[in-house]
Motif scaffolding. Structure first.
Motif, PDB file in Angstrom:
ATOM      1  N   ASN A 297       0.829  -1.200   0.000  1.00 16.46           N
ATOM      2  CA  ASN A 297       0.000   0.000   0.000  1.00 16.46           C
ATOM      3  C   ASN A 297       0.861   1.246   0.000  1.00 16.46           C
ATOM      4  O   ASN A 297       1.816   1.363   0.781  1.00 16.46           O
ATOM      5  CB  ASN A 297      -0.904   0.024   1.233  1.00 16.46           C
ATOM      6  N   ILE A 298       0.528   2.185  -0.877  1.00 16.81           N
ATOM      7  CA  ILE A 298       1.167   3.493  -0.904  1.00 16.81           C
ATOM      8  C   ILE A 298       0.155   4.525  -0.440  1.00 16.81           C
ATOM      9  O   ILE A 298      -0.966   4.568  -0.947  1.00 16.81           O
ATOM     10  CB  ILE A 298       1.672   3.857  -2.314  1.00 16.81           C
TER      11      ILE A 298
ATOM     12  N   LEU B 141       7.142   4.738  -8.691  1.00 12.55           N
ATOM     13  CA  LEU B 141       7.057   3.551  -7.836  1.00 12.55           C
ATOM     14  C   LEU B 141       6.079   2.519  -8.379  1.00 12.55           C
ATOM     15  O   LEU B 141       6.273   1.311  -8.188  1.00 12.55           O
ATOM     16  CB  LEU B 141       6.662   3.958  -6.417  1.00 12.55           C
ATOM     17  N   THR B 142       5.018   2.993  -9.011  1.00  7.48           N
ATOM     18  CA  THR B 142       3.959   2.076  -9.460  1.00  7.48           C
ATOM     19  C   THR B 142       4.136   1.615 -10.903  1.00  7.48           C
ATOM     20  O   THR B 142       3.396   0.735 -11.357  1.00  7.48           O
ATOM     21  CB  THR B 142       2.582   2.739  -9.318  1.00  7.48           C
TER      22      THR B 142
ATOM     23  N   ILE C 118       4.420   2.303   2.103  1.00  3.39           N
ATOM     24  CA  ILE C 118       5.199   3.442   1.614  1.00  3.39           C
ATOM     25  C   ILE C 118       4.326   4.690   1.749  1.00  3.39           C
ATOM     26  O   ILE C 118       3.148   4.664   1.386  1.00  3.39           O
ATOM     27  CB  ILE C 118       5.609   3.265   0.136  1.00  3.39           C
ATOM     28  N   VAL C 119       4.913   5.758   2.263  1.00  2.15           N
ATOM     29  CA  VAL C 119       4.194   7.027   2.383  1.00  2.15           C
ATOM     30  C   VAL C 119       4.960   8.075   1.585  1.00  2.15           C
ATOM     31  O   VAL C 119       6.156   8.281   1.804  1.00  2.15           O
ATOM     32  CB  VAL C 119       4.060   7.474   3.847  1.00  2.15           C
ATOM     33  N   VAL C 120       4.271   8.706   0.629  1.00  2.00           N
ATOM     34  CA  VAL C 120       4.861   9.760  -0.193  1.00  2.00           C
ATOM     35  C   VAL C 120       4.183  11.071   0.184  1.00  2.00           C
ATOM     36  O   VAL C 120       2.952  11.180   0.113  1.00  2.00           O
ATOM     37  CB  VAL C 120       4.667   9.480  -1.692  1.00  2.00           C
TER      38      VAL C 120
ATOM     39  N   ILE D 168      14.090  11.132  -8.486  1.00  2.00           N
ATOM     40  CA  ILE D 168      12.846  10.354  -8.536  1.00  2.00           C
ATOM     41  C   ILE D 168      12.957   9.230  -9.559  1.00  2.00           C
ATOM     42  O   ILE D 168      12.530   8.092  -9.309  1.00  2.00           O
ATOM     43  CB  ILE D 168      11.651  11.273  -8.850  1.00  2.00           C
ATOM     44  N   ALA D 169      13.561   9.508 -10.694  1.00  2.00           N
ATOM     45  CA  ALA D 169      13.683   8.504 -11.753  1.00  2.00           C
ATOM     46  C   ALA D 169      14.518   7.312 -11.310  1.00  2.00           C
ATOM     47  O   ALA D 169      14.405   6.223 -11.906  1.00  2.00           O
ATOM     48  CB  ALA D 169      14.299   9.147 -12.994  1.00  2.00           C
ATOM     49  N   ALA D 170      15.337   7.493 -10.276  1.00  2.00           N
ATOM     50  CA  ALA D 170      16.193   6.404  -9.797  1.00  2.00           C
ATOM     51  C   ALA D 170      15.529   5.575  -8.710  1.00  2.00           C
ATOM     52  O   ALA D 170      16.091   4.572  -8.258  1.00  2.00           O
ATOM     53  CB  ALA D 170      17.503   6.984  -9.266  1.00  2.00           C
TER      54      ALA D 170
END
Length: 202
Positions: free
Chosen positions: A2-3, A28-29, A88-90, A197-199
């Motif tokens: 879950n994000i 991430l998804t 994960i929490v963004v 972010i891309a990494a």
């Protein structure tokens, strides 16, 4: 997995932190069908700030549980459960007058709960929430990193890292700064954050 995706900027479509948090969740998804995303916009749908009535009701069954306080308690419980259920929490956040948006602070106040996410053992605070990944996407108009003379004025990243550390979590920060200095600095700041972010991998 879950994000939980939290946005807090009041700038809507003009928000750099929203752009970065959305890019983070998308990264991430990508190519994953095992990730469930829950989205909460605390600017568009604010969580009430803590009140004396709310705290009194939490601490005593004899407190005055008005319908408003009962609704506030239910909301607080839902916000906390939403956080606890996330792997994960963004969090997208700006720097407003040296600190986080007050709407995000109201959310933080609902997840730092004694007996739920932290406790005191032998007089020392102990975090009760290990095992979550916290990703902060932070936008700053000025430059506060490195040897900046105003580095000590920055209290969004530092506050959030302190709050999550208190409950047992280490927050990772992706920062775009200097966004109000000029167009070249804005482009460079965003490009640097977007490269980080891309990494990312989930």
């Amino acid at each position: 997995m879950n994000i939980l995706h939290i946005d807090s900027s009041i700038l809507g479509a003009y928000s750099a932190s929203r752009q970065l948090s959305a890019a983070t969740v998308a990264q991430l998804t990508a190519g994953r069908d095992d990730l469930h995303v829950t989205y909460r916009d605390v600017a568009a749908d604010p969580i009430p700030h803590l009140s004396g009535g709310y705290l009194a009701a939490l601490r005593s069954a004899e407190a005055d549980h008005t319908p408003e306080v009962q609704a506030d308690i239910a909301l607080g419980a839902a916000v906390l459960e939403e956080f606890l259920a996330a792997d994960i929490v963004v969090i997208g956040a700006g720097l407003y007058n040296f600190g986080m948006p007050s709407q995000l602070k109201a959310w933080i106040d609902r997840i730092l709960v004694a007996g739920k996410t932290f406790n005191y053992i032998d007089g020392k605070p102990v975090g009760l929430v290990p095992g979550k990944r916290i990703l902060l996407t932070i936008a700053r108009g000025g430059v506060y990193s490195g040897e900046s003379p105003i580095a000590s004025f920055e209290h969004t990243e530092t506050h959030l890292k302190t709050a999550f550390g208190f409950i047992g979590l280490t927050a990772e920060a992706i920062v775009a700064e200097g966004l109000s200095v000029g167009p070249d600095q804005r482009a460079a700041g965003m490009a640097q954050a977007e490269a980080a972010i891309a990494a990312l991998t989930a």
